[in-house]
Every structure is written in structure tokens, then in C-alpha cells.
Write a protein that holds these residues in place. Structure first.
Motif, PDB file in Angstrom:
ATOM      1  N   GLU A 156     -26.451 -39.637  23.785  1.00 11.75           N
ATOM      2  CA  GLU A 156     -25.953 -40.854  23.147  1.00 11.75           C
ATOM      3  C   GLU A 156     -24.902 -40.533  22.077  1.00 11.75           C
ATOM      4  OE1 GLU A 156     -29.392 -42.783  21.692  1.00 11.75           O
ATOM      5  OE2 GLU A 156     -30.140 -43.388  23.683  1.00 11.75           O
ATOM      6  N   ALA A 157     -25.160 -39.469  21.282  1.00 13.73           N
ATOM      7  CA  ALA A 157     -24.187 -39.082  20.259  1.00 13.73           C
ATOM      8  C   ALA A 157     -22.868 -38.672  20.893  1.00 13.73           C
ATOM      9  CB  ALA A 157     -24.740 -37.949  19.411  1.00 13.73           C
ATOM     10  N   SER A 158     -22.986 -37.906  22.006  1.00 16.59           N
ATOM     11  CA  SER A 158     -21.765 -37.487  22.693  1.00 16.59           C
ATOM     12  C   SER A 158     -21.012 -38.689  23.238  1.00 16.59           C
ATOM     13  CB  SER A 158     -22.115 -36.524  23.829  1.00 16.59           C
ATOM     14  OG  SER A 158     -22.721 -35.351  23.329  1.00 16.59           O
ATOM     15  N   ALA A 159     -21.796 -39.689  23.763  1.00 18.15           N
ATOM     16  CA  ALA A 159     -21.153 -40.890  24.309  1.00 18.15           C
ATOM     17  C   ALA A 159     -20.448 -41.676  23.203  1.00 18.15           C
ATOM     18  CB  ALA A 159     -22.186 -41.758  25.009  1.00 18.15           C
ATOM     19  N   ILE A 160     -21.167 -41.855  22.066  1.00 24.37           N
ATOM     20  CA  ILE A 160     -20.563 -42.591  20.941  1.00 24.37           C
ATOM     21  C   ILE A 160     -19.319 -41.883  20.439  1.00 24.37           C
ATOM     22  CG2 ILE A 160     -20.948 -43.304  18.555  1.00 24.37           C
ATOM     23  CD1 ILE A 160     -23.902 -43.744  19.316  1.00 24.37           C
ATOM     24  N   LEU A 161     -19.424 -40.533  20.349  1.00 24.38           N
ATOM     25  CA  LEU A 161     -18.259 -39.772  19.892  1.00 24.38           C
ATOM     26  C   LEU A 161     -17.097 -39.894  20.858  1.00 24.38           C
ATOM     27  CD1 LEU A 161     -17.114 -37.796  17.829  1.00 24.38           C
ATOM     28  CD2 LEU A 161     -18.097 -35.914  19.154  1.00 24.38           C
ATOM     29  N   SER A 162     -17.432 -39.859  22.153  1.00 25.83           N
ATOM     30  CA  SER A 162     -16.367 -39.984  23.153  1.00 25.83           C
ATOM     31  C   SER A 162     -15.709 -41.356  23.077  1.00 25.83           C
ATOM     32  CB  SER A 162     -16.939 -39.742  24.546  1.00 25.83           C
ATOM     33  OG  SER A 162     -17.462 -38.437  24.652  1.00 25.83           O
ATOM     34  N   ILE A 163     -16.577 -42.413  22.930  1.00 17.89           N
ATOM     35  CA  ILE A 163     -16.025 -43.775  22.829  1.00 17.89           C
ATOM     36  C   ILE A 163     -15.166 -43.908  21.590  1.00 17.89           C
ATOM     37  CG2 ILE A 163     -16.665 -46.193  22.481  1.00 17.89           C
ATOM     38  CD1 ILE A 163     -19.166 -45.620  24.202  1.00 17.89           C
ATOM     39  N   ALA A 164     -15.668 -43.348  20.457  1.00 21.21           N
ATOM     40  CA  ALA A 164     -14.889 -43.438  19.210  1.00 21.21           C
ATOM     41  C   ALA A 164     -13.564 -42.704  19.347  1.00 21.21           C
ATOM     42  CB  ALA A 164     -15.701 -42.869  18.063  1.00 21.21           C
ATOM     43  N   GLU A 165     -13.631 -41.497  19.964  1.00 24.03           N
ATOM     44  CA  GLU A 165     -12.393 -40.752  20.150  1.00 24.03           C
ATOM     45  C   GLU A 165     -11.428 -41.484  21.083  1.00 24.03           C
ATOM     46  OE1 GLU A 165     -13.612 -36.967  21.517  1.00 24.03           O
ATOM     47  OE2 GLU A 165     -14.197 -36.211  19.524  1.00 24.03           O
ATOM     48  N   ALA A 166     -11.995 -42.100  22.141  1.00 26.62           N
ATOM     49  CA  ALA A 166     -11.133 -42.852  23.066  1.00 26.62           C
ATOM     50  C   ALA A 166     -10.531 -44.072  22.378  1.00 26.62           C
ATOM     51  CB  ALA A 166     -11.946 -43.265  24.295  1.00 26.62           C
ATOM     52  N   THR A 167     -11.368 -44.769  21.572  1.00 29.28           N
ATOM     53  CA  THR A 167     -10.865 -45.941  20.854  1.00 29.28           C
ATOM     54  C   THR A 167      -9.762 -45.566  19.867  1.00 29.28           C
ATOM     55  OG1 THR A 167     -13.031 -46.999  21.070  1.00 29.28           O
ATOM     56  CG2 THR A 167     -11.543 -47.895  19.419  1.00 29.28           C
ATOM     57  N   ALA A 168     -10.025 -44.440  19.135  1.00 23.92           N
ATOM     58  CA  ALA A 168      -9.006 -43.995  18.183  1.00 23.92           C
ATOM     59  C   ALA A 168      -7.720 -43.609  18.886  1.00 23.92           C
ATOM     60  CB  ALA A 168      -9.550 -42.818  17.385  1.00 23.92           C
ATOM     61  N   GLU A 169      -7.877 -42.919  20.025  1.00 20.57           N
ATOM     62  CA  GLU A 169      -6.691 -42.541  20.786  1.00 20.57           C
ATOM     63  C   GLU A 169      -5.943 -43.758  21.289  1.00 20.57           C
ATOM     64  OE1 GLU A 169      -3.891 -40.000  22.327  1.00 20.57           O
ATOM     65  OE2 GLU A 169      -5.560 -39.596  20.963  1.00 20.57           O
ATOM     66  N   ALA A 170      -6.744 -44.794  21.705  1.00 17.42           N
ATOM     67  CA  ALA A 170      -6.101 -46.019  22.195  1.00 17.42           C
ATOM     68  C   ALA A 170      -5.353 -46.725  21.070  1.00 17.42           C
ATOM     69  CB  ALA A 170      -7.159 -46.940  22.793  1.00 17.42           C
ATOM     70  N   ILE A 171      -5.987 -46.744  19.887  1.00 14.89           N
ATOM     71  CA  ILE A 171      -5.314 -47.386  18.741  1.00 14.89           C
ATOM     72  C   ILE A 171      -4.036 -46.639  18.379  1.00 14.89           C
ATOM     73  CG2 ILE A 171      -5.538 -47.915  16.293  1.00 14.89           C
ATOM     74  CD1 ILE A 171      -8.505 -48.482  16.824  1.00 14.89           C
ATOM     75  N   ARG A 172      -4.125 -45.258  18.383  1.00 10.28           N
ATOM     76  CA  ARG A 172      -2.928 -44.482  18.061  1.00 10.28           C
ATOM     77  C   ARG A 172      -1.826 -44.734  19.078  1.00 10.28           C
ATOM     78  NH1 ARG A 172      -6.778 -40.514  16.617  1.00 10.28           N
ATOM     79  NH2 ARG A 172      -6.611 -39.590  18.695  1.00 10.28           N
ATOM     80  N   LYS A 173      -2.194 -44.786  20.335  1.00  8.86           N
ATOM     81  CA  LYS A 173      -1.184 -45.034  21.364  1.00  8.86           C
ATOM     82  C   LYS A 173      -0.615 -46.452  21.242  1.00  8.86           C
ATOM     83  CE  LYS A 173      -2.800 -41.689  24.760  1.00  8.86           C
ATOM     84  NZ  LYS A 173      -3.301 -41.499  26.156  1.00  8.86           N
ATOM     85  N   THR A 174      -1.498 -47.441  20.903  1.00 10.48           N
ATOM     86  CA  THR A 174      -1.025 -48.827  20.734  1.00 10.48           C
ATOM     87  C   THR A 174      -0.037 -48.908  19.585  1.00 10.48           C
ATOM     88  OG1 THR A 174      -3.115 -49.670  21.582  1.00 10.48           O
ATOM     89  CG2 THR A 174      -1.778 -51.185  20.316  1.00 10.48           C
ATOM     90  N   GLY A 175      -0.412 -48.215  18.474  1.00 13.26           N
ATOM     91  CA  GLY A 175       0.511 -48.224  17.321  1.00 13.26           C
ATOM     92  C   GLY A 175       1.839 -47.586  17.662  1.00 13.26           C
ATOM     93  N   SER A 176       1.778 -46.493  18.393  1.00 15.38           N
ATOM     94  CA  SER A 176       3.018 -45.825  18.792  1.00 15.38           C
ATOM     95  C   SER A 176       3.857 -46.717  19.691  1.00 15.38           C
ATOM     96  CB  SER A 176       2.681 -44.519  19.519  1.00 15.38           C
ATOM     97  OG  SER A 176       2.001 -43.647  18.652  1.00 15.38           O
ATOM     98  N   ALA A 177       3.148 -47.440  20.593  1.00 17.26           N
ATOM     99  CA  ALA A 177       3.870 -48.326  21.511  1.00 17.26           C
ATOM    100  C   ALA A 177       4.524 -49.478  20.763  1.00 17.26           C
ATOM    101  CB  ALA A 177       2.903 -48.838  22.578  1.00 17.26           C
ATOM    102  N   ILE A 178       3.867 -49.982  19.695  1.00 16.15           N
ATOM    103  CA  ILE A 178       4.430 -51.108  18.935  1.00 16.15           C
ATOM    104  C   ILE A 178       5.713 -50.685  18.248  1.00 16.15           C
ATOM    105  CG2 ILE A 178       4.027 -52.610  16.932  1.00 16.15           C
ATOM    106  CD1 ILE A 178       1.098 -52.701  17.768  1.00 16.15           C
ATOM    107  N   ARG A 179       5.740 -49.431  17.755  1.00 14.56           N
ATOM    108  CA  ARG A 179       6.923 -48.967  17.041  1.00 14.56           C
ATOM    109  C   ARG A 179       8.119 -48.738  17.950  1.00 14.56           C
ATOM    110  NH1 ARG A 179       2.915 -46.009  14.366  1.00 14.56           N
ATOM    111  NH2 ARG A 179       3.408 -44.175  15.637  1.00 14.56           N
TER     112      ARG A 179
END
Length: 309
Positions: free
Chosen positions: A227-250
Motif C-alpha cells: 500500500e505504501a508503495s502504491a501511495i508513493l507511486s500514485i503521489a509520484e505520478a500525480t506530481a509528475e503529471a502536475i509538473r508536466k501540466t505546468g510545463s505544458a501551460i507555459r
């Protein structure tokens, strides 16, 4: 006729003289020679010459080991129990001269001494000990007899008890005691077996419980780690998605794409609300969708600013 009788007489005398003069002593034998009634020599094995009518073979001894059956006798033990005992004694003549003159009958003397010594030894023991200490009794009898038999030219080699026979009543009581003791040992063995069985069962159950708890513990650890690995993976994926979204907006045209995506999600959300209820839900300010999109963009930009800080 007279001459013939003399001849036969002389021949007879010669034969007697030869027989008296020449003697052959067998192997493992010793003969005691007396001369004029006094001890003269001990003749060993082989051909021996003696003087007729002067020397005399007084005693003949065998040097072999001799078994002597000691008659059965009644002995009294320390606990006042009658016990019939008989045995066999082994001895050997070591000094023929002493055996001849040390005792008038050394065989009878040894037998009587063996009986009296045996009574004395058994009298110092209890009944049960007499059956257990046969070897000690034998050694005690041999030691006591051998000390006295030295003066008789005899060496006592060993003594063996043949039979120890207590009265019938004692035999019956001993048999009953043995039976009770065997039954006692059987009960003890059975109880020890049941005890060991219970110990084995308890040990098995304890080990099984420990194994189950260890398994459950490991399973819980594995689940938590998963479960910890899953949560960490989801958090990392979410953070990566946010970073990519921010980059795309710019990038050029990114803001418009975000506006379009927010509008689509806004419409999709209201569509789901409409499907889950019987009543149709309509926004209060349907014409102000562009304002909502602007507000959403403001939120996105604020998150982007925080990310840079």
C-alpha cells in the motif's frame, strides 16, 4: 628242586627290589619321600630312585586345580532370615610338604573353613544384598580361606556360590514384591508416555500458533509495504503529471488547452450529477462558465507559483 626254589626266591627278591627302587612320578604330581620315618624330599615328575626298605613314599599329591563341592548349609542373614547356601571351591596344592604335614586332612579343613566363613559373611548382610553381592561374597570367602590355607600348602583360587535358597514364604513375598514393582514401573512408564504426549501436542500447537502469527505478521507487513508503495507511486505520478501540466501551460497555446480541459470537466461533472438524480441540476449562472474557467486558471497558476518558490 631246592636249587629251583632258591632261584625263584632270588628272582622274586630282585623284582621286589627293582619295583621298590625305581619309581615314575606322573606329570603334575608330587610325591613326598620319607627316609626312616622322617621327611626327606619331594619327588617331582619323572623317573626317581629310592632306597628299598629305607625310603618310603608317604604322600602323593596332585598339583592340578581341584574342585571341591562345599555342602549346603543354613545361614542367618542380618535381618534374621534363614538362607540355604551351597557352593564350589577351587584350590591347588602349591607346597606338597606342608600339605602332607600341615594338616591331617587339608580338604576337610578347607571345606569346613569355607562353610564357617560363608556364614560369617552372609551374617553381615541383609537378605536382598545377598542376591546382589554374590561377587563380593565370593571374594570375601576366598580371601579368608586363602590366608589360613597357606599353612596347609594349599592355594585357594576361587569360590562360587551355586544356590541361594530362602524359605518358601520369603520366595512368595519376593515374587509379589517383584510383580508389584513391575506394575509400578509399567504405570510410571504409561504416565510418562501420556505426559510426553501432552507436551508434544502443546509444543506443536505453540509452534503452529507462532508460525501462523509470523505468517500473518509478514502478510500484514507485505500489505502495508504494498500500500505504501502504491501511495508513493500514485503521489509520484500525480506530481509528475502536475509538473508536466505546468510545463505544458507555459508553452505557447498551453493556456488555451487548459481552458478547454477545465470547461470539458466542468460540463462532464454537471452531466454526472444530472444522471444520479431524478431532478435535473442546472448551474445558477449558466452564462458565466468563462468566469469559472478563469477562476480555475487562477488556481492553476497559483499552484505553479508555489512550485517555483
Amino acid at each position: 628242586m631246592f636249587d629251583t626254589s632258591i632261584l625263584f626266591f632270588l628272582l622274586f627278591v630282585v623284582i621286589v627290589f627293582v619295583v621298590k627302587t625305581v619309581n615314575v612320578v606322573p606329570q603334575q604330581h608330587a610325591w613326598v619321600l620319607e627316609r626312616l620315618g622322617k621327611y626327606h624330599a619331594t619327588l617331582g615328575p619323572g623317573l626317581k630312585i629310592v632306597l628299598p626298605f629305607i625310603d618310603r613314599i608317604a604322600y602323593k599329591h596332585s598339583l592340578k586345580e581341584i574342585p571341591l563341592d562345599v555342602p549346603m548349609q543354613i545361614c542367618i542373614t542380618k535381618d534374621n532370615t534363614q538362607l540355604e547356601v551351597d557352593g564350589i571351591l577351587y584350590f591347588q596344592v602349591t607346597d606338597p610338604m606342608r600339605a602332607s604335614y600341615g594338616s591331617s586332612n587339608y580338604i576337610l579343613a578347607i571345606s569346613q573353613l569355607a562353610q564357617t566363613t560363608l556364614r560369617s559373611v552372609i551374617g553381615r548382610m541383609e537378605l536382598d544384598k545377598t542376591f546382589e553381592e554374590r561377587e563380593a561374597i565370593n571374594h570375601a570367602v576366598v580371601g579368608a580361606i586363602d590366608e589360613s590355607a597357606t599353612n596347609w600348602g594349599v592355594k585357594v583360587l576361587r569360590y562360587e556360590i551355586k544356590d541361594l535358597t530362602p524359605p518358601k514364604e520369603i520366595l512368595h513375598a519376593m515374587q509379589s514384591q517383584i510383580t508389584a514393582e513391575r506394575e509400578k514401573r509399567a504405570l510410571i512408564a504409561a504416565s510418562e508416555g501420556r505426559k510426553q504426549e501432552q507436551i508434544n501436542i502443546a509444543t506443536g500447537e505453540r509452534e503452529a500458533a507462532i508460525a501462523r502469527s509470523e505468517g500473518e505478521k509478514q502478510a500484514a507487513i507485505n500489505r502495508a509495504q504494498g500500500e505504501a508503495s502504491a501511495i508513493l507511486s500514485i503521489a509520484e505520478a500525480t506530481a509528475e503529471a502536475i509538473r508536466k501540466t505546468g510545463s505544458a501551460i507555459r508553452e505557447p497555446g498551453g493556456e488555451g488547452a487548459v481552458n478547454l480541459k477545465v470547461a470539458e470537466q466542468y460540463v462532464e461533472a454537471f452531466g454526472k450529477l444530472a444522471k444520479t438524480n431524478n431532478a435535473l441540476i442546472v448551474p445558477a449562472n449558466l452564462g458565466d462558465i468563462s468566469g469559472l474557467i478563469a477562476s480555475a486558471l487562477t488556481v492553476v497558476k497559483s499552484q505553479e507559483g508555489r512550485g517555483k518558490a
